[in-house]
Design a protein around this motif. Structure first.
Motif, short mmCIF file in Angstrom:
data_model
loop_
_atom_site.label_atom_id
_atom_site.label_comp_id
_atom_site.label_asym_id
_atom_site.label_seq_id
_atom_site.Cartn_x
_atom_site.Cartn_y
_atom_site.Cartn_z
N GLN A 49 -35.19 0.00 15.03
CA GLN A 49 -35.28 -0.21 16.47
C GLN A 49 -36.73 -0.11 16.94
OE1 GLN A 49 -32.50 -1.05 18.42
NE2 GLN A 49 -34.17 -1.65 19.77
N ALA A 50 -37.48 0.84 16.40
CA ALA A 50 -38.89 0.97 16.77
C ALA A 50 -39.68 -0.27 16.38
CB ALA A 50 -39.49 2.21 16.10
N LEU A 51 -39.34 -0.86 15.25
CA LEU A 51 -39.99 -2.10 14.84
C LEU A 51 -39.62 -3.23 15.81
CD1 LEU A 51 -41.72 -3.52 12.64
CD2 LEU A 51 -39.58 -4.01 11.44
N ALA A 52 -38.33 -3.36 16.10
CA ALA A 52 -37.88 -4.43 16.99
C ALA A 52 -38.44 -4.30 18.40
CB ALA A 52 -36.35 -4.44 17.04
N ASP A 53 -38.63 -3.06 18.85
CA ASP A 53 -39.12 -2.83 20.21
C ASP A 53 -40.61 -3.10 20.36
OD1 ASP A 53 -36.60 -2.10 21.02
OD2 ASP A 53 -36.97 0.07 20.94
N ASN A 54 -41.28 -3.31 19.25
CA ASN A 54 -42.74 -3.46 19.33
C ASN A 54 -43.22 -4.76 18.68
OD1 ASN A 54 -44.01 -0.77 20.40
ND2 ASN A 54 -42.28 -0.18 19.10
N LEU A 55 -42.39 -5.80 18.75
CA LEU A 55 -42.76 -7.08 18.15
C LEU A 55 -43.89 -7.77 18.90
CD1 LEU A 55 -39.28 -8.52 17.12
CD2 LEU A 55 -40.99 -7.38 15.70
N ASP A 56 -44.20 -7.32 20.10
CA ASP A 56 -45.36 -7.89 20.81
C ASP A 56 -46.65 -7.62 20.03
OD1 ASP A 56 -43.74 -8.82 22.80
OD2 ASP A 56 -44.24 -7.24 24.25
N GLY A 57 -46.61 -6.61 19.17
CA GLY A 57 -47.79 -6.34 18.36
C GLY A 57 -48.16 -7.47 17.42
N LEU A 58 -47.23 -8.38 17.17
CA LEU A 58 -47.52 -9.52 16.30
C LEU A 58 -48.56 -10.46 16.91
CD1 LEU A 58 -43.90 -10.38 15.08
CD2 LEU A 58 -45.67 -9.09 13.87
N ALA A 59 -48.78 -10.33 18.20
CA ALA A 59 -49.74 -11.20 18.88
C ALA A 59 -51.17 -10.68 18.80
CB ALA A 59 -49.33 -11.36 20.35
N SER A 60 -51.38 -9.55 18.12
CA SER A 60 -52.71 -8.94 18.06
C SER A 60 -53.18 -8.78 16.63
CB SER A 60 -52.69 -7.55 18.72
OG SER A 60 -52.24 -7.63 20.05
N TYR A 61 -54.47 -8.98 16.40
CA TYR A 61 -55.05 -8.65 15.10
C TYR A 61 -55.06 -7.14 14.93
CZ TYR A 61 -56.81 -13.34 14.01
OH TYR A 61 -56.91 -14.67 13.69
N PRO A 62 -54.63 -6.62 13.79
CA PRO A 62 -54.64 -5.17 13.60
C PRO A 62 -56.02 -4.66 13.22
CG PRO A 62 -53.75 -6.25 11.65
CD PRO A 62 -54.01 -7.35 12.66
N SER A 63 -56.27 -3.42 13.58
CA SER A 63 -57.49 -2.74 13.16
C SER A 63 -57.31 -2.21 11.74
CB SER A 63 -57.80 -1.58 14.11
OG SER A 63 -58.74 -0.70 13.54
N THR A 64 -58.32 -2.34 10.90
CA THR A 64 -58.23 -1.82 9.54
C THR A 64 -58.02 -0.31 9.53
OG1 THR A 64 -59.73 -3.57 8.79
CG2 THR A 64 -59.43 -1.70 7.31
N ALA A 65 -58.62 0.37 10.49
CA ALA A 65 -58.50 1.83 10.56
C ALA A 65 -57.18 2.29 11.14
CB ALA A 65 -59.65 2.41 11.39
#
Length: 402
Positions: A49-65
């Motif tokens: 559920q935590a993964l599904a609730d935060n799929l908007d994160g797919l629109a951002s480049y992740p920080s290596t750190a």
């Protein structure tokens, strides 16, 4: 092409596939695999559920750190789990895309490629990533055999001084794969003294730390270091993962923690390496590291499973309950002269049960292969399936006796 790739051996499961290539298993039995250490218990619903609730994160480049929130969640878990003081979440912790890729990548950071005499020390038997990391860093692996008389701890006292002088990185696994053995505080004291004397980095693979069968949790490397007065964790990097702890191997989420100076260089390497964790996975990871209820429930399943399966197998194999982890490391020569390879092949052919030959997990070193005459069984399926596999193994071995 990189000529160092030619030094890599086939992965154990590729060897197993080739071993079985000319075998048609007995169709009277449904297939049961104890061969691969892939968690099979369901992923907790709250993590999904935590993964599904935060799929908007797919629109951002992740920080290596990684995010500050994830690093703080990991720091909090380390502090609770190992009774550590507050860690610096900025300099002493780095999220990684599963411990496997980080174990491999650390060698590229630590080993000087111009040093043609460099050695990377590995336990024997071992997780094959350690060997591959050694070769592709330009170093050579040096294997230290595990000693059954020392609860399968590698016999570091047998290593000559001229070898220690060449070691740049030492891999170890506690709880061990495949033995399930946990290093003691005295073991860590010995290793830290050797690291101080010769200057090598210790890579402590602890991905099985939350599956254990005794009341007390396994001692961790950071915990051992702190108890021995090594509060800055000099030349020590710990690796952990959610895969086994939380049944999310497909999420590829773990962390490294320890010596801030080493991690600073490792972060620089990873910035170019590009293995940053998705923001969506980071959010699910925060939820997982912040909860212990599901971990205790998962551990209880393994305890029940091992308590039921181990006595059945002890009827025909030399096998004991390990300290921790989800493997049984069994000797097969109690009632048969079959090699571990032939044992695995005939068991598959006659009873459709897959186990991994121990010699596939080790190398010939110092006159012996410590995996010979042993098999590794991963008790990752539900208890009924593992029990059925154990009962088939008993019938197989008893048939060999007749």
């Amino acid at each position: 092409m990189n000529p160092l790739l030619d030094q890599l051996q086939p992965y154990p499961f590729e060897k197993l596939r080739m071993l079985f290539s000319d075998v048609t298993p007995n169709a009277a039995y449904k297939p049961i695999s104890l061969g691969i250490g892939e968690p099979k218990h369901p992923t907790p619903a709250f993590i999904k559920q935590a993964l599904a609730d935060n799929l908007d994160g797919l629109a951002s480049y992740p920080s290596t750190a990684g995010s500050e929130a994830l690093r703080k969640a990991i720091a909090g878990w380390l502090e609770r789990r190992y009774s550590l003081p507050a860690l610096d979440a900025t300099t002493q912790i780095l999220p990684v895309s599963g411990s496997r890729e980080a174990l491999f990548a650390l060698a590229q950071t630590v080993v000087d490629p111009s040093d043609r005499s460099a050695l990377v020390m590995c336990p024997n038997p071992f997780y094959q990533i350690y060997e591959g990391a050694a070769y592709l860093s330009g170093a050579q692996p040096y294997f230290v055999n595990s000693d059954p008389d020392r609860n399968f701890a590698p016999d570091y006292g047998s290593v000559p001084e001229d070898v220690w002088a060449r070691v740049k990185l030492l891999y170890l696994c506690s709880p061990g794969n495949p033995t399930g053995a946990v290093l003691t505080l005295d073991d860590w004291k010995e290793l830290f003294a050797l690291s101080d004397r010769y200057g090598f980095v210790i890579a402590a693979d602890e991905c099985y730390s939350e599956i254990y069968f005794k009341p007390e949790a396994p001692l961790g490397s950071l915990e051992a270091a702190y108890r021995l007065g090594r509060h800055d964790f000099p030349r020590l990097i710990t690796f952990s993962s959610l895969s086994k702890r939380s049944n999310v191997p497909g999420m590829r989420s773990g962390f490294v923690a320890g010596d801030a100076a080493v991690l600073k260089k490792f972060l620089l390497y990873r910035t170019y390496h590009g293995a940053a964790m998705s923001p969506s996975v980071q959010s699910a990871s925060i939820a997982a590291w912040s909860d212990e209820t599901h971990v205790a429930e998962n551990r209880a399943k393994y305890i029940t499973k091992f308590q039921q399966v181990t006595p059945v197998l002890q009827e025909v194999l030399d096998v004991a309950l390990p300290d921790a982890g989800f493997y049984l490391w069994a000797k097969v020569d109690k009632y048969t002269t079959l090699s571990d390879v032939d044992f695995a092949k005939r068991l598959y052919a006659e009873y459709n049960v897959t186990v991994l030959p121990g010699s596939y997990l080790a190398r010939d070193a110092h006159g012996t292969n410590p995996g010979q005459q042993r098999i590794r069984m991963a008790l990752v399926a539900e208890v009924t399936e593992c029990l059925e596999a154990a009962q088939r193994i008993v019938r197989f071995v008893r048939g060999l006796k007749n």
